[in-house]
Design an enzyme around this catalytic site. Structure first.
Site, PDB file in Angstrom:
ATOM      1  N   ASP A 102      -1.436   5.194 -17.067  1.00  0.00           N
ATOM      2  CA  ASP A 102      -1.020   5.595 -18.405  1.00  0.00           C
ATOM      3  C   ASP A 102      -1.660   6.962 -18.692  1.00  0.00           C
ATOM      4  O   ASP A 102      -2.888   7.098 -18.612  1.00  0.00           O
ATOM      5  CB  ASP A 102      -1.559   4.546 -19.393  1.00  0.00           C
ATOM      6  CG  ASP A 102      -0.743   4.407 -20.642  1.00  0.00           C
ATOM      7  OD1 ASP A 102      -0.332   5.444 -21.169  1.00  0.00           O
ATOM      8  OD2 ASP A 102      -0.541   3.277 -21.105  1.00  0.00           O
ATOM      9  N   ASP A 204       2.049   8.555 -22.648  1.00  0.00           N
ATOM     10  CA  ASP A 204       1.851   8.083 -24.015  1.00  0.00           C
ATOM     11  C   ASP A 204       2.260   9.111 -25.068  1.00  0.00           C
ATOM     12  O   ASP A 204       1.992  10.310 -24.911  1.00  0.00           O
ATOM     13  CB  ASP A 204       0.346   7.785 -24.173  1.00  0.00           C
ATOM     14  CG  ASP A 204      -0.013   7.151 -25.494  1.00  0.00           C
ATOM     15  OD1 ASP A 204       0.314   5.979 -25.683  1.00  0.00           O
ATOM     16  OD2 ASP A 204      -0.631   7.845 -26.337  1.00  0.00           O
ATOM     17  N   GLU A 261       6.839   7.648 -23.341  1.00  0.00           N
ATOM     18  CA  GLU A 261       6.940   6.902 -24.595  1.00  0.00           C
ATOM     19  C   GLU A 261       7.430   7.893 -25.636  1.00  0.00           C
ATOM     20  O   GLU A 261       6.723   8.829 -25.983  1.00  0.00           O
ATOM     21  CB  GLU A 261       5.571   6.333 -24.999  1.00  0.00           C
ATOM     22  CG  GLU A 261       5.691   5.358 -26.131  1.00  0.00           C
ATOM     23  CD  GLU A 261       4.432   5.231 -26.975  1.00  0.00           C
ATOM     24  OE1 GLU A 261       4.277   4.199 -27.609  1.00  0.00           O
ATOM     25  OE2 GLU A 261       3.613   6.180 -27.019  1.00  0.00           O
ATOM     26  N   HIS A 334       2.076  -3.953 -25.330  1.00  0.00           N
ATOM     27  CA  HIS A 334       0.806  -4.184 -26.017  1.00  0.00           C
ATOM     28  C   HIS A 334       0.818  -3.727 -27.469  1.00  0.00           C
ATOM     29  O   HIS A 334      -0.185  -3.870 -28.164  1.00  0.00           O
ATOM     30  CB  HIS A 334      -0.302  -3.451 -25.254  1.00  0.00           C
ATOM     31  CG  HIS A 334      -0.072  -1.967 -25.244  1.00  0.00           C
ATOM     32  ND1 HIS A 334       0.989  -1.382 -24.603  1.00  0.00           N
ATOM     33  CD2 HIS A 334      -0.752  -0.958 -25.836  1.00  0.00           C
ATOM     34  CE1 HIS A 334       0.945  -0.079 -24.802  1.00  0.00           C
ATOM     35  NE2 HIS A 334      -0.098   0.208 -25.549  1.00  0.00           N
ATOM     36  N   ASP A 335       1.919  -3.144 -27.928  1.00  0.00           N
ATOM     37  CA  ASP A 335       2.010  -2.663 -29.309  1.00  0.00           C
ATOM     38  C   ASP A 335       2.945  -3.518 -30.169  1.00  0.00           C
ATOM     39  O   ASP A 335       3.171  -3.185 -31.343  1.00  0.00           O
ATOM     40  CB  ASP A 335       2.561  -1.225 -29.341  1.00  0.00           C
ATOM     41  CG  ASP A 335       1.593  -0.224 -28.738  1.00  0.00           C
ATOM     42  OD1 ASP A 335       0.382  -0.480 -28.763  1.00  0.00           O
ATOM     43  OD2 ASP A 335       2.065   0.816 -28.239  1.00  0.00           O
TER      44      ASP A 335
HETATM   45  C1  NOJ Z   1       0.997   4.420 -28.007  1.00  0.00           C
HETATM   46  C2  NOJ Z   1       0.196   3.342 -27.343  1.00  0.00           C
HETATM   47  O1  NOJ Z   1       1.064   2.430 -26.733  1.00  0.00           O
HETATM   48  C3  NOJ Z   1      -0.667   2.720 -28.415  1.00  0.00           C
HETATM   49  O2  NOJ Z   1      -1.287   1.539 -27.999  1.00  0.00           O
HETATM   50  C4  NOJ Z   1      -1.649   3.750 -28.888  1.00  0.00           C
HETATM   51  O3  NOJ Z   1      -2.365   3.235 -29.987  1.00  0.00           O
HETATM   52  C5  NOJ Z   1      -0.950   5.042 -29.327  1.00  0.00           C
HETATM   53  N1  NOJ Z   1       0.084   5.455 -28.466  1.00  0.00           N
HETATM   54  C6  NOJ Z   1      -1.947   6.183 -29.417  1.00  0.00           C
HETATM   55  O4  NOJ Z   1      -2.347   6.582 -28.136  1.00  0.00           O
END
Ligand code: NOJ
Length: 554
Positions: A102, A204, A261, A334-335
């Site tokens: 990542d 990310d 992302e 995970h989000d």
């Molecule tokens: C996206 C990530 O998936 C998340 O977990 C993170 O808090 C934010 N970006 C900031 O890096």
């Protein structure tokens, strides 16, 4: 087989996402580690996994669980050593599994040596490695932008007498991509991991790296008088110039995959981002997981959506990547909350809902991403008070809800539904202490349902969610229609059935899922076909679908 042959390895495999902190702890400190991952590679192999995406394992103060990095080219001692990492790569390699890292390049930790130097005064070699601005005349922050985790996106720094910008937490200062030395340092770090043999990157928050030339206030969208930074900085013109350079200096010509992302990239812009003329192989976009969110951002009472809307957004993404680029299929990470709780009616039986989603995940066109525990049918948690939650965004969203006038009980209801901790509880390996995740006190509590939902129990049960995932994964690997085949949505207006076909030449596979919790009749066209896989062989009725029933047909 001609179409199959044109696909790259990562288009024919399944990616498994690991949240290392919660996967498997071999030291008894309550936190997962790299050796714990290595110990379970055979488990992943059995699931048909060809690549593992690890959320950040670099040294980090842990304010955002590793998304605040203090060294881009080291391993966090909490997870092990560089030798453990090299061993993981080697052991994974033996099983034909790639390790995907990542890259968190929009921001670093405020404890990174670069930031410590940058903040030490206005004149130092790294003075403009971050985004510094003077206060407004009245001493207030340079703009009224709200950070994604809540509160102003600007933090005052005494040493410099200036504010710095942070899109996320104040401990995550944004890097200044306008500075070529910053970009080069980031490319060097990515190449360091490629030299170690990693198979790709998930990148990310990449849509935030370019900031507008002029910083100005936005119309307030909350009682705090602030405006969501996302709408002020995401996908700013010129961002693709940076990304083409990134591609050229890091990814080009390598046999790896990249998935960005990319919140804020619309379907009609996709071909500039992925595929032949783009910069990445795939882009995570969030239209389907955001259907329940207010304004696509804010945690509130989950917005009602119809199945036809879910089918439409997924089909739009399928269409957008039909001839260019490739789609990363995901329903959890995970989000986000667990898909069983996110996408189905409250009265849905969890294991049936999990199987219904699995059928869609593993038969759509694209590369499926399974998030740890999804293959077991893991569900959300609902802890009593906000103090029990670790996730920084749960706290920010809770406070925002209170500020907006919701009661504490309502704000907790939103946290229960959306909290990122729902997906971050320890992996459930067996029914013993701490679900077999750790012998010590776990960093986050184990979900209470671990005695029923766990790997050991599900391996013994041929009707389990895990058994269904394994069956689907094997089936997918054997059928060219499911990797290379075209996608066509069937019954677009039906509010109960999600059906689509995948076809190559004259061969076609049809996925039919009753998304509802009612028994419904099955349209004539789907009756009498050969059933390749299904979830209700015992209760099956030719012309009806049981609640959440799946049939995969020829
Ligand atoms: C996206 C990530 O998936 C998340 O977990 C993170 O808090 C934010 N970006 C900031 O890096």
């Amino acid at each position: 087989m001609a179409a199959e042959k044109n696909l790259k390895w990562w288009q024919k495999t399944i990616v498994y996402q690991i949240y290392p902190k919660s996967f498997s702890d071999t030291t008894g400190d309550g936190v997962g580690d790299l050796n714990g991952i290595t110990a379970h590679l055979d488990y992943l192999k059995k699931l048909g996994v060809g690549a593992i995406w690890l959320t950040p394992i670099y040294p980090s103060p842990g304010v955002d669980n590793g998304y605040d990095i203090s060294d881009y080219v080291e391993i966090d001692p909490a997870y092990g050593t560089m030798a453990d990492f090299e061993n993981l790569i080697a052991e994974a390699d033996k099983r034909k599994i790639k390790i995907v890292m990542d890259l968190v390049y929009n921001h670093s930790s405020d404890k990174h040596a670069w930031f410590l130097e940058s903040k030490s005064g206005r004149k130092n070699p790294k003075a403009d490695w971050y985004i510094w601005r003077d206060a407004k005349n009245d001493g207030s922050p340079p703009t009224n932008w709200r950070s994604i985790f809540g509160g102003s996106a600007w933090e005052w720094c005494e040493e410099r007498g200036q504010f710095y910008l942070h899109t996320f937490a104040k401990e995550q200062p944004d890097l200044n991509w306008e500075n070529p030395a910053v970009r080069q340092a980031l490319y060097d770090a990515a190449n360091f991991w490629l030299d170690k043999g990693v198979g790709g990157f998930r990148i990310d928050a990449i849509t935030y790296i370019k900031k507008p030339a002029i910083f100005s206030d936005g119309a307030p969208d909350g009682k705090d008088g602030l405006t969501n930074i996302h709408f002020m900085t995401a996908n700013t013109k010129g961002i693709l110039d940076f990304l083409h350079e990134f591609k050229e200096k890091v990814f080009a010509g390598r046999d790896i995959f990249t998935v960005g992302e990319a919140n804020g990239v619309a379907a009609d812009e996709l071909n500039q981002w992925v595929g032949k003329n783009g910069v990445f192989d795939m882009l995570f976009e969030f239209s389907h997981v955001n259907l329940s969110l207010k304004d696509g951002e804010i945690w509130c009472r989950p917005t009602e959506w119809k199945l036809t809307e879910l089918k439409k957004v997924l089909s739009d993404s399928q269409a957008a990547t039909k001839n260019n680029g490739w789609y990363p299929i995901f329903f959890e990470n995970h989000d986000h909350p667990r898909c069983v709780n996110h996408f189905f009616a409250k009265d849905a039986e969890p294991d049936k809902a999990a199987k219904a989603m699995a059928a869609i995940l593993l038969t759509l066109r694209g590369t499926p991403f399974i998030y740890e525990g999804q293959e077991l049918g893991c569900t959300n948690v609902a802890w009593d008070s906000i103090e029990q939650y670790d996730d920084i965004s749960s706290h920010g969203q809770y406070d925002f809800a209170l500020e907006e006038g919701f009661s504490a009980a309502e704000a907790m209801e939103f946290v229960h539904f959306f909290s990122r901790d729902n997906a971050r509880t320890p992996m459930q390996w067996n029914g013993k202490k701490n679900a077999g995740f750790s012998t010590g006190k776990t960093w986050l509590p184990v979900n209470d349902n671990y005695k029923i939902i766990n790997v050991e129990a599900e391996e013994k049960n041929s009707k389990s969610v895990l058994a269904w995932y394994r069956k689907l994964a094997k089936f997918r690997s054997e059928r060219e229609e499911l990797t290379a085949g075209d996608y066509e949505l069937l019954l677009p207006d039906d509010e109960n059935i999600f059906a689509f076909s995948r076809g190559v030449d004259d061969k076609k596979i049809i996925t039919v899922v009753n998304f509802s919790t009612k028994k419904i009749s099955l349209p004539e066209d789907f009756c009498g076909r050969k059933i390749l896989l299904d979830t209700e062989s015992k209760n099956r009725e030719e012309k009806f679908l049981q609640p959440l029933e799946v049939r995969i047909l020829e």
